[in-house]
Design an enzyme around this catalytic site. Structure first.
Site, PDB file in Angstrom:
ATOM      1  NE  ARG A   1      -2.107   0.482   3.881  1.00 51.24           N
ATOM      2  CZ  ARG A   1      -1.406   1.033   4.871  1.00 51.24           C
ATOM      3  NH1 ARG A   1      -1.009   2.281   4.787  1.00 51.24           N
ATOM      4  NH2 ARG A   1      -1.095   0.324   5.934  1.00 51.24           N
TER       5      ARG A   1
ATOM      6  CE1 TYR B   1       2.243   2.224   8.302  1.00 51.88           C
ATOM      7  CE2 TYR B   1       1.326   3.956   9.698  1.00 51.88           C
ATOM      8  CZ  TYR B   1       1.231   3.142   8.580  1.00 51.88           C
ATOM      9  OH  TYR B   1       0.166   3.249   7.733  1.00 51.88           O
TER      10      TYR B   1
ATOM     11  CG  HIS C   1      -5.360   1.794   7.262  1.00 46.25           C
ATOM     12  ND1 HIS C   1      -5.530   0.513   6.765  1.00 46.25           N
ATOM     13  CD2 HIS C   1      -6.436   2.042   8.041  1.00 46.25           C
ATOM     14  CE1 HIS C   1      -6.673   0.010   7.235  1.00 46.25           C
ATOM     15  NE2 HIS C   1      -7.237   0.919   8.005  1.00 46.25           N
TER      16      HIS C   1
END
Length: 376
Positions: free
Chosen positions: A269, A282, A273
């Site tokens: 991805r 992250y 998100h």
């Protein structure tokens, strides 16, 4: 005990295991390496151009949706950037009569199925029950709860088999959903009933911010299929041809009455998100650069150009058509009515608790302040 039984069991288990490396037909430079176990000889030039166009449309609509969310036209949006090949290749292997049970990220699969992208964006706007009738397209409503659609898909497949209907059901979920209970129940029951169901996992490496390495101790997601007695396939999810070929194999198994399959499409991805997420907390730039080099559209475009199936004129025409489509969607969403925010509080409680009433009063004051411009 028959001494041959353990060996026979071992052989059966081995047949269920995925290959050590994901199935890949197009390398990162777009060079085709055919695999006789996963042929693509049923794809003609028009099919190949369609696959490319579907991926380009998916990416452009994805970009438009993010812009609309930033402009306040959508409440939130979950991007598919980088996952176009997984969605388009898998969906292209299905027939129109087959059903899809999507998660919240399957815009690419919906486009292949023929849905108008604007129809799906209405769901992100917060309108009632999305903007499409599932029975018009055999494409169920996008599911926001994690993994619940796997149970819906398995149940539909089991029922279809009981009714003697010649359909295959593909249900989508992400790597994060494999840490939830619903997909496991779905895979177990689908296996018990030899249901014509495909569990299509897009492993995009993160369950929001949790990396796959912290979600499971299984070697891969595809290995989990052996626990249910169903074969696991692992495929390069950035390779549209491999994704198509592997899914077609699973479709053939399902139609032949051989039961469900688990497909793990290994992808990434590239966006957050959802638009409420900050992936820079992250993920590293180096990791992003590594996956950017595996871009599914650039890879497939290089293959088509090398094979003489696409020139600059065709590419420019596709890009122009997609821009027109995106412009139309933008106008459609801007012209669509906003719902009444106070509906948030309807149909929830017969006797609302005090906290609920307080929240309702708070929102009322904030809306009034926004209307009157007298408070912050």
């Amino acid at each position: 005990m028959n001494r041959s039984e353990p060996a026979a069991l071992d052989q059966r288990y081995l047949q269920l295991l995925p290959p050590a490396e994901p199935v890949q037909l197009l390398d990162d430079d777009g060079v085709l390496h055919e695999n006789p176990d996963f042929p693509i000889d049923d794809l003609g030039p028009d099919d190949l151009r369609n696959l490319y166009r579907y991926m380009v449309v998916s990416r452009r609509i994805d970009k438009q949706a993010i812009s609309l969310q930033r402009q306040g036209q959508l409440g939130v949006y979950a991007s598919l950037l980088g996952q176009e090949a997984a969605q388009v290749g898998g969906a292209y292997a299905l027939e129109d009569r087959d059903w899809m049970f999507p998660s919240f990220r399957e815009m690419g699969a919906a486009i292949v199925r023929g849905l108008e992208p604007g129809q799906l964006l209405h769901q992100w706007r917060g309108t009632w029950l999305s903007g499409h009738n599932p029975y018009d397209s055999n494409f169920a409503l996008m599911s926001i709860p994690i993994g619940t659609q796997a149970i819906h898909g398995a149940g539909y497949a089991i029922a279809a088999a009981f009714d003697g209907e010649d359909i295959v059901v593909m249900t989508y979920f992400g790597d994060g959903a494999t840490s939830e209970g619903d997909p496991h129940e779905a895979m177990n029951f689908a296996a018990v009933y030899d249901a014509p169901c495909i569990f299509f996992v897009q492993n995009n490496q993160y369950a929001i911010s949790t990396p796959l390495s912290e979600q499971t101790r299984a070697p891969t997601i595809a290995h989990k299929g052996i626990g249910y007695g169903i074969p696991g396939y692992r495929v390069d999810g950035n390779d549209v041809l491999a994704t198509y070929a592997v899914t077609r194999r699973a479709v053939q198994r399902a139609r032949a009455g051989e039961g469900p399959s688990l497909i793990e499409a290994v992808t990434y991805r590239m966006e957050a998100h959802t638009t409420s997420d900050d992936p820079t907390r992250y993920r590293t730039p180096e990791e992003m650069d590594e996956w950017q080099r595996r871009d599914p559209i650039a890879r497939f475009g290089a293959y088509l150009s090398a094979e003489g199936l696409m020139d600059d004129e065709l590419k420019d025409r596709i890009d122009a058509d997609v821009e027109t489509l995106a412009s139309g969607i933008r106008e459609e969403i801007y012209e669509a009515p906003h719902g009444d925010p106070m509906e948030l509080f309807e149909h929830v409680y017969v006797d609302p608790p005090a906290e609920f009433a307080d929240q309702r009063a708070l929102l009322t004051r904030e809306l009034d302040a926004g209307t009157n411009g007298t408070e912050g």
